[in-house]
Design a protein around this motif. Structure first.
Motif, short mmCIF file in Angstrom:
data_model
loop_
_atom_site.label_atom_id
_atom_site.label_comp_id
_atom_site.label_asym_id
_atom_site.label_seq_id
_atom_site.Cartn_x
_atom_site.Cartn_y
_atom_site.Cartn_z
N LEU A 31 1.60 17.95 3.71
CA LEU A 31 1.51 16.89 2.71
C LEU A 31 2.29 15.65 3.13
N ILE A 32 3.46 15.85 3.71
CA ILE A 32 4.25 14.70 4.17
C ILE A 32 3.53 13.96 5.29
N TYR A 35 0.94 11.91 3.70
CA TYR A 35 1.53 10.74 3.04
C TYR A 35 1.69 9.60 4.05
N GLN A 38 -1.55 7.70 5.40
CA GLN A 38 -2.40 6.93 4.50
C GLN A 38 -2.53 5.46 4.88
N LYS A 49 -2.00 3.41 -2.10
CA LYS A 49 -0.78 3.67 -2.87
C LYS A 49 -0.97 4.75 -3.94
N TYR A 51 -2.93 7.27 -3.97
CA TYR A 51 -3.05 8.57 -3.29
C TYR A 51 -1.69 9.00 -2.75
N LYS A 52 -0.91 8.05 -2.22
CA LYS A 52 0.41 8.38 -1.73
C LYS A 52 1.31 8.86 -2.87
N ILE A 55 0.35 12.40 -3.61
CA ILE A 55 0.89 13.33 -2.61
C ILE A 55 2.35 13.65 -2.91
N LEU A 56 3.15 12.63 -3.17
CA LEU A 56 4.56 12.87 -3.49
C LEU A 56 4.71 13.71 -4.75
#
Length: 130
Positions: A31-32, A35, A38, A49, A51-52, A55-56
């Motif tokens: 996942l990182i 991130y 992207q 942004k 989507y990022k 993810i976080l």
């Protein structure tokens, strides 16, 4: 895959028994990586942004849900066979809580370490080294 006549190994990773932080760490590491990838996927009018942020949020929710379910199972089975932290030894509720918190903190550190190892390994696979 195992039958009476043969054994076939497709991916030995799935036959691995190791530290608990390995699987959740691999997931978090991926996942990182997603991130940070992207910005490379952004095109005009399509910023990444939201989507990022998702993810976080997913990373946080993953650990929090794992923590909640794992510690609930710990509490449910604390008197069961094979228990590492026996109530006879940790007979004080405060001691039991401290042991659980310490274990989970160390598991979180392992998770981050295995996640980092996963990111390094994947980065090495995609690098162009001459």
């Amino acid at each position: 895959m195992v039958t009476v006549d043969s054994t076939q190994v497709i991916d030995p990773e799935f036959g691995f028994y190791g530290p608990m932080g390995f699987d959740i760490g691999a997931f978090v590491g991926n996942l990182i990586l997603a991130y940070f990838a992207q910005d490379g996927h952004a095109v005009y009018g399509n910023d990444r942004k939201p989507y990022k942020v998702w993810i976080l949020k997913t990373i946080t929710e993953t650990w929090n849900l794992f923590y909640k379910k794992f510690t609930a199972l710990w509490d449910e089975h604390k008197d069961g066979p094979g228990e590492a932290y026996l109530p006879a030894i940790y007979n004080n509720p405060d001691a039991q809580l401290l042991v659980k918190q310490k274990y989970m903190k160390e598991l979180f550190h392992d998770t981050l370490g295995f996640g980092a190892a996963k990111m390094i390994r994947l980065d090495g696979l995609t690098s162009n080294v001459n």
